[in-house]
Design a protein around this motif. Sequence first.
Motif, short mmCIF file in Angstrom:
data_model
loop_
_atom_site.label_atom_id
_atom_site.label_comp_id
_atom_site.label_asym_id
_atom_site.label_seq_id
_atom_site.Cartn_x
_atom_site.Cartn_y
_atom_site.Cartn_z
N ASP A 153 0.84 -1.25 0.07
CA ASP A 153 -0.08 0.00 0.00
C ASP A 153 0.72 1.46 -0.16
O ASP A 153 0.54 2.26 0.55
CB ASP A 153 -0.94 0.17 1.05
N THR A 154 1.89 1.31 -0.62
CA THR A 154 2.76 2.36 -0.95
C THR A 154 3.18 2.72 -2.32
O THR A 154 3.41 1.70 -3.07
CB THR A 154 4.18 2.26 -0.01
N GLN A 155 2.52 3.87 -2.62
CA GLN A 155 3.03 4.34 -4.07
C GLN A 155 3.45 5.83 -3.87
O GLN A 155 3.23 6.57 -3.21
CB GLN A 155 1.64 4.36 -4.94
N VAL A 156 4.55 5.93 -5.22
CA VAL A 156 5.02 7.11 -5.28
C VAL A 156 4.98 7.68 -6.69
O VAL A 156 5.17 7.05 -7.43
CB VAL A 156 6.62 7.14 -4.92
N LYS A 157 4.70 8.87 -6.81
CA LYS A 157 4.48 9.51 -8.05
C LYS A 157 5.15 10.96 -8.20
O LYS A 157 4.92 11.70 -7.13
CB LYS A 157 3.10 9.70 -8.43
N HIS B 209 0.97 15.25 -0.56
CA HIS B 209 1.14 15.89 -1.76
C HIS B 209 1.93 17.28 -1.49
O HIS B 209 1.80 17.85 -0.86
CB HIS B 209 -0.15 16.35 -2.26
N ALA B 210 2.96 17.23 -2.34
CA ALA B 210 4.01 18.59 -2.31
C ALA B 210 4.13 18.96 -3.71
O ALA B 210 4.06 18.35 -4.83
CB ALA B 210 5.49 18.00 -1.96
N GLU B 211 4.26 20.36 -3.94
CA GLU B 211 4.54 21.20 -5.09
C GLU B 211 5.66 22.05 -4.87
O GLU B 211 6.00 22.68 -3.98
CB GLU B 211 3.29 21.62 -5.54
N LEU B 212 6.66 22.14 -5.97
CA LEU B 212 7.72 22.94 -6.03
C LEU B 212 7.81 23.76 -7.55
O LEU B 212 7.67 23.12 -8.27
CB LEU B 212 8.88 22.44 -5.59
N SER B 213 7.88 25.16 -7.34
CA SER B 213 8.04 25.77 -8.67
C SER B 213 8.96 27.09 -8.54
O SER B 213 9.21 27.51 -7.36
CB SER B 213 6.61 26.37 -9.16
N VAL B 214 9.91 27.04 -9.66
CA VAL B 214 10.74 28.15 -9.65
C VAL B 214 10.46 29.03 -10.91
O VAL B 214 10.18 28.48 -12.04
CB VAL B 214 12.11 27.69 -9.58
N ALA C 250 10.80 28.81 -16.41
CA ALA C 250 9.73 28.09 -15.47
C ALA C 250 9.83 26.67 -15.19
O ALA C 250 10.24 26.08 -16.19
CB ALA C 250 8.35 28.51 -15.85
N MET C 251 10.01 26.35 -13.96
CA MET C 251 10.08 25.08 -13.56
C MET C 251 9.05 24.63 -12.59
O MET C 251 8.75 25.38 -11.47
CB MET C 251 11.52 24.82 -13.11
N ALA C 252 8.48 23.24 -12.70
CA ALA C 252 7.52 23.02 -11.64
C ALA C 252 7.60 21.56 -11.46
O ALA C 252 7.51 20.84 -12.59
CB ALA C 252 5.98 23.24 -12.16
N TYR C 253 7.38 21.14 -10.21
CA TYR C 253 7.23 19.64 -9.74
C TYR C 253 6.14 19.54 -9.04
O TYR C 253 5.54 20.30 -8.03
CB TYR C 253 8.49 19.26 -8.93
N ALA C 254 5.90 18.14 -9.01
CA ALA C 254 4.63 17.67 -8.07
C ALA C 254 5.05 16.35 -7.77
O ALA C 254 5.33 15.48 -8.44
CB ALA C 254 3.18 17.87 -8.95
N PHE C 255 4.66 16.04 -6.34
CA PHE C 255 4.92 14.81 -5.91
C PHE C 255 3.87 14.36 -4.88
O PHE C 255 3.07 14.99 -4.20
CB PHE C 255 6.41 14.88 -4.92
N ASP C 256 3.63 13.03 -5.21
CA ASP C 256 2.61 12.14 -4.54
C ASP C 256 2.88 11.10 -3.61
O ASP C 256 3.78 10.17 -4.40
CB ASP C 256 1.25 11.96 -5.18
N LEU C 257 2.83 10.79 -2.59
CA LEU C 257 2.98 9.61 -1.67
C LEU C 257 1.97 8.99 -1.02
O LEU C 257 1.10 9.83 -0.27
CB LEU C 257 4.08 10.01 -1.00
#
Length: 505
Positions: free
Chosen positions: A208-212, A270-275, A255-262
């Motif tokens: 029950d662990t997924q990373v995206k 859920h995490a997001e980072l943008s520069v 422009a740079m953008a990341y989205a992370f889901d665990l």
Amino acid sequence: MTLLKSASALAIATSFGIALPAAADVTADEVWSSWQALAEGSGQSMSGTENRSGDRLIVENLQLSAADNDGGSVRIGFDRVVFVERGDGSVAIEFPKSYPMTVEIRSAEPGRPEDKVTELDFTVTQRDFEMIASGTPKALVQEFESPEVTLTLDRVSGEQPADIEASMTLDGMSGRYTQTQAETRLFESDLAIDRVRFDLAMDGRAEDTQVKLVGTVHDVTSNSDSRMPTGIDPNEFARMLRAGFNSQGELKHGAMAYAFDLVEDGNKTHAELSVNSGRIGFNLGGTGVSYETSGEDTRFSLYDPQLPVPRIEAQMAESGMRFEMPLIKADEPSDFGLGIRLRDLTVNDEVWALFDPKEQLPRDPATLLVDLEGKAQLLADFTDADMTQSDGIPAELEALNVKEMQLKLAGADLAGSGEFTFDNSDKVTFDGMPRPEGNLSLRLAGANSLMDKLVAMGLVPEDQAMGLRMMMGMFARPGDGPDTMVSDITVTEEGQVLANGQRLR
């Protein structure tokens, strides 16, 4: 990090079909010879079966491999690469539409006799890839472009293989690569990419662990300039530097953008980072190395229902870091430096409420600025394996310049600058450290107001606050504004320490 260490610059570039030392000359054979010469000079292996047919040189089963110092390697294979003479003094290089790449990572672990080995198998796919080489045998140029290049992870093997799907795509790629043959080889490159897209999905080893992870980077440009002396083993890095090795470059992005889901045990993070834009620069040569990064308008958000504050948000107008350090022993002291820039950092009110629920503290943007420069005399090469295992630092500090220092937080503002020199022949006056001489000027505003608020909030006891005020009174004097203090700390040639002219030591 290990993956990047395992893949040499040539092998990484080759994985995208863009920095094989393609060259241009009258014949295709000379182009192929230049590829082999560059691989050999870089300590890598290149082989293939040659077949000449008119104006075409066909190299079947072309294999390229590079190894790192830990025993890891990068291996790339092409079914065939064709060099086509175009009749105008240039050569077209035709690559397969796709080809495999394998990265082997070896890492030592305490308590086990054998290295831990992980292999990653990739497929590189290039759509409508074109490369044209031109120039002369001693000044070879390649130009390339492709509307789309994709790197796909096919398999991960090891002791505990993970179930991973990952890919990276470069849209609108073009560039130029130049190789000049001389006593010192010159390599120059320019690269432009409209957009980089990457996507990773992984099932964790626990149930029950997924990373995206997904992300995009726009308007990527890079350039590099390297000079490599010939006749020296590339693994003998200190000798390479002394012989004139130099490599410098710069990478910029929009422009740079990341989205992370665990997802773990039913909980989702859920995490997001943008520069908005950023830059990375490096310079390796002379006696040392320098590295610099910067970013504009960085934004970060995190949602985790298990945290005391489920939602965390932060943004920063400017961020950056730089360092410079010597790597080899030299006759004269070498430069070093350190810089940190975190300007106008803010967090959301929910985070402030953790320690300031009544909003007693000013919530102005925070800033941390550090800019240090100096000179140090190395007593041994940092590239020496024996030195890296020693307990002490084989260097003598000669000078330190505090060009800028500032910390703004919760209404207080501390700033300073100063310069010091160090006498390494006198390590008695200051008990084992070289005797300093110089001055540091400091200015502190808003400290008493901040301390009053911290006492009222119960974060600082009254007796401790009184002790801190007495200490500030010893080292500082009133400044040019309300709740402002200044201090000039001086260390004299005789080893005296003065604060605003009053002797402390």
